[in-house]
Design a protein around this motif. Structure first.
Motif, PDB file in Angstrom:
ATOM      1  N   THR A  29      25.697 -36.835 -13.880  1.00  0.00           N
ATOM      2  CA  THR A  29      25.968 -35.921 -15.000  1.00  0.00           C
ATOM      3  C   THR A  29      24.864 -34.868 -15.055  1.00  0.00           C
ATOM      4  O   THR A  29      23.822 -35.007 -14.413  1.00  0.00           O
ATOM      5  N   SER A  30      25.105 -33.847 -15.861  1.00  0.00           N
ATOM      6  CA  SER A  30      24.114 -32.774 -16.007  1.00  0.00           C
ATOM      7  C   SER A  30      23.120 -33.072 -17.124  1.00  0.00           C
ATOM      8  O   SER A  30      22.378 -32.186 -17.544  1.00  0.00           O
ATOM      9  N   THR A  87      20.945 -32.547  -4.815  1.00  0.00           N
ATOM     10  CA  THR A  87      21.044 -31.257  -5.490  1.00  0.00           C
ATOM     11  C   THR A  87      19.736 -30.508  -5.295  1.00  0.00           C
ATOM     12  O   THR A  87      18.669 -31.038  -5.623  1.00  0.00           O
ATOM     13  N   LEU A  92      23.360 -33.672  -9.412  1.00  0.00           N
ATOM     14  CA  LEU A  92      24.788 -33.530  -9.697  1.00  0.00           C
ATOM     15  C   LEU A  92      25.679 -34.070  -8.581  1.00  0.00           C
ATOM     16  O   LEU A  92      26.906 -34.063  -8.712  1.00  0.00           O
ATOM     17  N   THR A 100      20.742 -24.637  -9.505  1.00  0.00           N
ATOM     18  CA  THR A 100      21.091 -25.812  -8.700  1.00  0.00           C
ATOM     19  C   THR A 100      22.212 -25.486  -7.705  1.00  0.00           C
ATOM     20  O   THR A 100      23.028 -24.604  -7.965  1.00  0.00           O
ATOM     21  N   TYR A 157      29.535 -30.654  -4.432  1.00  0.00           N
ATOM     22  CA  TYR A 157      28.848 -31.844  -4.946  1.00  0.00           C
ATOM     23  C   TYR A 157      29.578 -33.143  -4.599  1.00  0.00           C
ATOM     24  O   TYR A 157      28.971 -34.203  -4.556  1.00  0.00           O
ATOM     25  N   PRO A 213      29.823 -36.812  -8.340  1.00  0.00           N
ATOM     26  CA  PRO A 213      30.190 -37.058  -9.744  1.00  0.00           C
ATOM     27  C   PRO A 213      30.971 -38.360  -9.914  1.00  0.00           C
ATOM     28  O   PRO A 213      30.852 -39.016 -10.961  1.00  0.00           O
TER      29      PRO A 213
END
Ligand SMILES: Cc1cc2nc3c(=O)[nH]c(=O)nc-3n(C[C@H](O)[C@H](O)[C@H](O)COP(=O)(O)OP(=O)(O)OC[C@H]3O[C@@H](n4cnc5c(N)ncnc54)[C@H](O)[C@@H]3O)c2cc1C
Length: 387
Positions: free
Chosen positions: A170-171, A333, A162, A187, A327, A165
């Motif tokens: 993206t997740s 992560t 993550l 996470t 993040y 961004p």
């Protein structure tokens, strides 16, 4: 009409590119689906633009995971020397910076160029600007993007973590794991600067730019590297490393002068006073930091006992950070797809045959210094051998 392949790989990052090239070489028809407009964007910004592509001393101890044994098999079967051999085959000049960290002499684009060329030679098709709309499993895996539909008996999720961004993280990887019933380890941002709470910020952050070699510890984990004071808190390699182990609410301990006796010259001085203390501290710490430290920790008197306390404090600066920089600033992560769900030999899901996870999306996180790329290469290689 769906486009049919043997393998679909989601994400053209470090792990996705390596896995496709290796699977392609084994005769598999491979397609990579990548949401960005070009492959390997994170590789390009890595290592300050020079990509710290591996670490010659990389070993399982350099990785964080709920299961410390999981990474061993893949790391043993694709080592830093294997990746160096590939780099040398492509005549890419590189150097060791410190502590076994290998960087490109010229630019990180040498590494993306190398991986793209390996993919081309292996006949891999890379579909860019292809954000994933839907993924499902019928008789085979079906992946729909905005423009097309793809089908294959094997699906490799290489969509990374993550962090950053802005670069397109993206997740999706975690969402897909959940969709197929796989557990996720919580996470959190890692390899990130730490922000100080307002009191400490007022005390130290006007010294932004000052650095020192320290030992920083959290629980039983310690790192001896440089620390840097920033406008909001602390950074530098030592702090980034410890951030991966730090939990909110806990304190960290910093030894400002590892293995050094700061107060000996004060004890030996003809006159013990603040001037002698400043001279002594400035021999081992930057002038501005030494002065500030003594202003904030002035001993109650100049007795041996008070000096011992001054010495102790400097080797055990204990602070409770307000938080990480999140993040936006994290390099990686921690956490991700639970390793209990995957075969350590092939990275294939135990529950869903044909579904693989590789790279940072898995709950395996490297220390700073080229270990994260080594995991991307090694896990990708392990999966490719099984495709
Ligand atoms: C600033 C920075 C510097 C770093 N420097 C180093 C370093 O020098 N050495 C080191 O070892 N590690 C470094 N790292 C960490 C390293 O970059 C990562 O651990 C590594 O890139 C992980 O590889 P991966 O293939 O798993 O994920 P990534 O390389 O992140 O690739 C994931 C890919 O999936 C794509 N994707 C994501 N979501 C979707 C979606 N929904 N649909 C389609 N595609 C999608 C992304 O666009 C991306 O191309 C750095 C990280 C950062 C942020």
């Amino acid at each position: 009409m769906p486009q049919k392949f043997d393998v679909l790989i989601l994400g053209a990052g470090a792990a996705g590119l390596m896995c496709s090239a290796e699977a392609g070489k084994r005769g598999r028809r491979v397609a990579i689906l990548e949401r960005a407009e070009r492959p390997g964007k994170k590789i390009l910004i890595s290592g300050g633009g020079r990509c710290n592509f591996t670490n010659i001393y990389s070993q399982p101890d350099n990785f964080i995971s709920a299961n410390e044994h999981f990474a061993k098999s893949a790391l043993a079967r694709y080592t830093p020397s294997d990746f160096v051999a590939l780099v040398e085959k492509h005549h890419i000049p590189y150097h060791e910076k410190i502590l076994g960290q290998l960087f490109c002499d010229r630019s990180a684009s040498d590494i993306t160029g190398m991986l793209e060329s390996e993919c081309r030679l292996a006949g891999v098709r890379i579909f860019l600007n292809s954000g994933i709309r839907e993924t499902l499993r019928a008789s085979e895996f079906v992946v729909r993007t905005e423009h097309a539909e793809f089908q294959a008996p094997a699906l490799v999720v290489a969509t990374g973590g993550l962090s950053i961004p802005k670069m397109g993280a993206t997740s999706l990887g975690y969402d897909l794991a959940r969709q197929f019933g796989l557990k996720i380890q919580q996470t959190k941002p890692a390899l990130t600067p730490l922000a100080l709470e307002s009191g400490d910020r007022a005390r130290y952050c006007d010294l932004a730019g000052v650095s020192a070699e320290v030992v920083v510890s959290a629980g039983s984990h310690s790192f001896r590297e440089n620390m840097l004071i920033t406008h909001r808190g602390l950074s530098g390699p030592a702090i980034l490393q410890i951030s991966s182990y730090w939990e909110k609410g806990n304190s960290i301990r910093i030894d400002l002068a590892p293995d050094r006796d700061l107060t000996r010259p004060i004890r030996d001085a003809r006159v013990r006073n603040m001037a002698a203390a400043r001279t002594a501290f400035q021999r081992l710490l930057s002038k501005r930091f030494a002065t500030r430290w003594l202003d904030l920790h002035a001993p109650s008197d100049w007795s041996n006992q008070a000096l011992a306390e001054l010495e102790r404090q400097a080797h055990e600066w204990t602070i409770t950070p307000a938080g990480t920089e999140g993040y936006e600033k994290a390099e990686v992560t921690v956490g991700g797809v639970d390793t209990d769900e995957l075969s350590s030999k092939t990275m294939e899901s135990r529950k869903v045959p044909g579904l693989f996870f590789i790279g940072e999306v898995i709950d395996v996180t490297g220390h700073l210094g080229g270990h994260n790329f080594q995991w991307a290469w090694a896990s990708a290689h392990a999966a490719a051998k099984a495709l």
